[in-house]
Design an enzyme around this catalytic site. Structure first.
Site, mmCIF file in Angstrom:
data_model
loop_
_atom_site.group_PDB
_atom_site.id
_atom_site.type_symbol
_atom_site.label_atom_id
_atom_site.label_comp_id
_atom_site.label_asym_id
_atom_site.label_seq_id
_atom_site.Cartn_x
_atom_site.Cartn_y
_atom_site.Cartn_z
ATOM 1 N N TYR A 43 5.672 45.496 100.995
ATOM 2 C CA TYR A 43 5.898 44.357 100.116
ATOM 3 C C TYR A 43 5.733 44.821 98.683
ATOM 4 O O TYR A 43 4.777 45.521 98.355
ATOM 5 C CB TYR A 43 4.894 43.248 100.427
ATOM 6 C CG TYR A 43 5.011 42.031 99.537
ATOM 7 C CD1 TYR A 43 6.128 41.199 99.605
ATOM 8 C CD2 TYR A 43 4.000 41.695 98.635
ATOM 9 C CE1 TYR A 43 6.236 40.080 98.795
ATOM 10 C CE2 TYR A 43 4.105 40.571 97.823
ATOM 11 C CZ TYR A 43 5.213 39.774 97.901
ATOM 12 O OH TYR A 43 5.320 38.659 97.099
ATOM 13 N N ASP B 108 3.880 52.211 95.043
ATOM 14 C CA ASP B 108 3.395 50.877 94.702
ATOM 15 C C ASP B 108 1.920 50.813 95.122
ATOM 16 O O ASP B 108 1.598 50.624 96.291
ATOM 17 C CB ASP B 108 4.227 49.809 95.421
ATOM 18 C CG ASP B 108 3.762 48.405 95.060
ATOM 19 O OD1 ASP B 108 2.749 48.280 94.347
ATOM 20 O OD2 ASP B 108 4.409 47.430 95.514
ATOM 21 N N LYS C 192 -3.479 43.587 90.991
ATOM 22 C CA LYS C 192 -4.699 43.176 91.710
ATOM 23 C C LYS C 192 -6.007 43.628 91.017
ATOM 24 O O LYS C 192 -6.389 43.024 90.033
ATOM 25 C CB LYS C 192 -4.597 43.576 93.173
ATOM 26 C CG LYS C 192 -3.377 42.883 93.807
ATOM 27 C CD LYS C 192 -3.337 42.798 95.306
ATOM 28 C CE LYS C 192 -2.254 41.826 95.735
ATOM 29 N NZ LYS C 192 -1.071 42.419 96.340
HETATM 30 C C1 LIG Z 1 0.430 41.943 95.953
HETATM 31 C C2 LIG Z 1 1.401 43.030 95.896
HETATM 32 C C3 LIG Z 1 2.497 42.988 95.016
HETATM 33 C C4 LIG Z 1 2.841 41.770 94.209
HETATM 34 O O1 LIG Z 1 1.889 41.503 93.242
HETATM 35 P P1 LIG Z 1 1.862 40.009 92.595
HETATM 36 O O2 LIG Z 1 0.786 40.130 91.553
HETATM 37 O O3 LIG Z 1 1.526 39.088 93.722
HETATM 38 O O4 LIG Z 1 3.186 39.749 92.017
HETATM 39 C C5 LIG Z 1 3.320 44.092 94.941
HETATM 40 N N1 LIG Z 1 3.087 45.177 95.675
HETATM 41 C C6 LIG Z 1 2.049 45.265 96.528
HETATM 42 C C7 LIG Z 1 1.822 46.513 97.302
HETATM 43 C C8 LIG Z 1 1.183 44.173 96.691
HETATM 44 O O5 LIG Z 1 0.194 44.254 97.571
#
Ligand SMILES: *Cc1c(COP(=O)(O)O)cnc(C)c1O
Length: 429
Positions: A144, A239, A267
């Protein structure tokens, strides 16, 4: 399951907010029942509007690695608030946090702050395309990367949970530029590159996926990707929105010693405030405006209050690396306890674990990618989730999520979690 004020608040919110929530996974659709409305949280505990107390194993989906209402972060935020909430002009703190991130995260030589993980990944892809002059990207199934159009294809977590792996509203034109490969399979990456020669700008993945549940890279997978990207002039994007500052102070790239070209962060980086960032090699980051031609901007990016929270969080982690050993020890203790419970109950479900991330999958198969994760019995998980909640343990409301341990989880709380797990699994079988 949920009674009283949470239920009333949810009914009322649904009249004015689509589905009653501001982010889909919060609605508990995948596990059944109504969501809890939260009043407050402190340390390892979450308190709902009906005065119930829960042990926290999500921690706002990762950011609260030091537990809730951390004193240092609160103090920094309160001090910053006094000087106005936003200027839309540069501040000293932005330079300080950038320098700190560059020092902590091995791949990052320059960094741009944004307001969410979604913004970070969308911007990273644009820079990769601008830098390489190519259009297509390879995405890994079950990873994601936020809700950017290019990523809403086999997107894991919220998207799977909601049963909309491909969202309406994403154009065919966008979808055709996103190619998919399963996690842990270098062969299929090579095949995609062969059938799309000189067309691939970037490979983006979670180096340790948490959004199909916690899944570990097999030995040689990440370094194999690095090698392929070097040979093919492809930008490798890790990511690390979830794993950054979580698995080590330098993220998964430090732990596995594989250095991507661009890293996306989020995060933990905001200490609980809405912050994201993307950074990498200067040569690539200098393509970002105003230095270079790739446009990316944000009215509230680098917001002084958010930067105060984020800087305090990162500085604390940087100066107290022992935290990562502590988190690994307590998480291993919980994981071993759950493994013993499974043994006692003659169950052979799968647990994946790294550092302070772990997932219990309701499948007997080894989980190494999205397909194997999907062999899990999600109905059984829903029942497990609801019963754990009744025992006072707040899990992520989906099988396809990792749990996060914070430094506020003591040995006693760990034992309580293991005990609750035993009682719930025992009552279910
Ligand atoms: C949570 C998450 C996102 C998205 O971040 P948001 O602040 O919710 O837009 C993107 N990549 C990873 C791996 C995530 O866990």
């Amino acid at each position: 399951m949920v009674t009283g004020n949470s239920k009333e608040l949810f009914e009322s919110a649904k009249q004015f907010i689509p589905g009653g929530v501001n982010s889909p996974v919060r609605a508990f659709k995948a596990v059944g029942g109504d969501p809890l409305f939260i009043n407050a949280a402190e340390g390892a505990y979450l308190y709902d509007v009906d005065d119930n107390r829960y042990i926290e194993l999500i921690n706002s989906w990762g950011p609260m690695i030091l537990g809730h209402a951390n004193e240092l972060i609160e103090k920094a935020v309160i001090e910053a608030v006094k000087n106005s909430l936003s200027f839309g002009a540069p501040t000293a703190k932005e330079g300080e946090i950038a320098e700190l991130i560059v020092n902590m995260v091995p791949s990052v030589e320059k960094v741009r702050m944004v307001n969410s993980g979604t913004e970070a990944t969308m911007s990273a892809i644009r820079v990769a395309r601008g830098y390489t002059g190519k259009d297509k990207i390879i995405k890994i199934e079950g990873c994601y990367h936020g809700h950017g159009d290019s990523f809403l294809i086999a997107a894991g977590s919220g998207a799977v949970t909601m049963g909309t792996p491909d969202s309406p509203g994403v154009t065919k034109g966008t979808a055709k530029d996103t190619l998919l490969a399963p996690f842990n399979r270098l062969e299929s990456i090579k095949e995609l590159i062969e059938s799309n020669p000189s067309e691939i700008a970037a490979i983006i993945l979670e180096p340790v996926p948490g959004n199909m549940g916690c899944v570990l890279p097999e030995p040689g997978y990440l370094s194999g990707l690095r090698q392929i990207c070097d040979e093919e002039n492809i930008v490798l994007i890790f990511d690390e929105v979830m794993t950054g500052f979580r698995l080590a102070k330098g993220g998964a790239q430090e732990l596995f010693n594989v250095i991507p070209d661009i890293t996306t962060l989020g995060k933990i980086i905001g200490g609980g405030m809405p912050v994201g960032a993307y950074g990498g090699k200067s040569e690539i980051m200098d393509y970002v405006s105003p230095q270079g031609p790739v446009y990316q901007a944000g009215t509230l990016s680098g917001n002084p209050v958010a930067m105060a929270a984020g800087y305090t969080m990162l500085e604390y982690l940087n100066e107290n690396p022992g935290i990562y050993t502590q988190l690994e020890e307590i998480t291993s203790f919980i994981v071993q306890g759950i493994q013993q419970n499974l043994k006692k109950l003659n169950l052979s479900y799968t647990i994946n674990h790294l550092g302070s991330m772990f997932s219990l999958f309701f499948t007997e198969k080894e989980v190494i990618d999205f397909d194997t994760a999907k062999t899990s019995d999600t109905k059984k998980f829903g029942e497990y989730f609801r019963r754990m909640l009744n025992q006072g343990v707040y899990l992520a409301p989906s099988q396809f999520e990792t749990l996060f341990i914070s430094t506020a989880i003591t040995k006693e709380l760990a034992e309580a979690i293991i005990q609750a797990n035993y009682e719930v699994l025992n009552s279910m079988h």
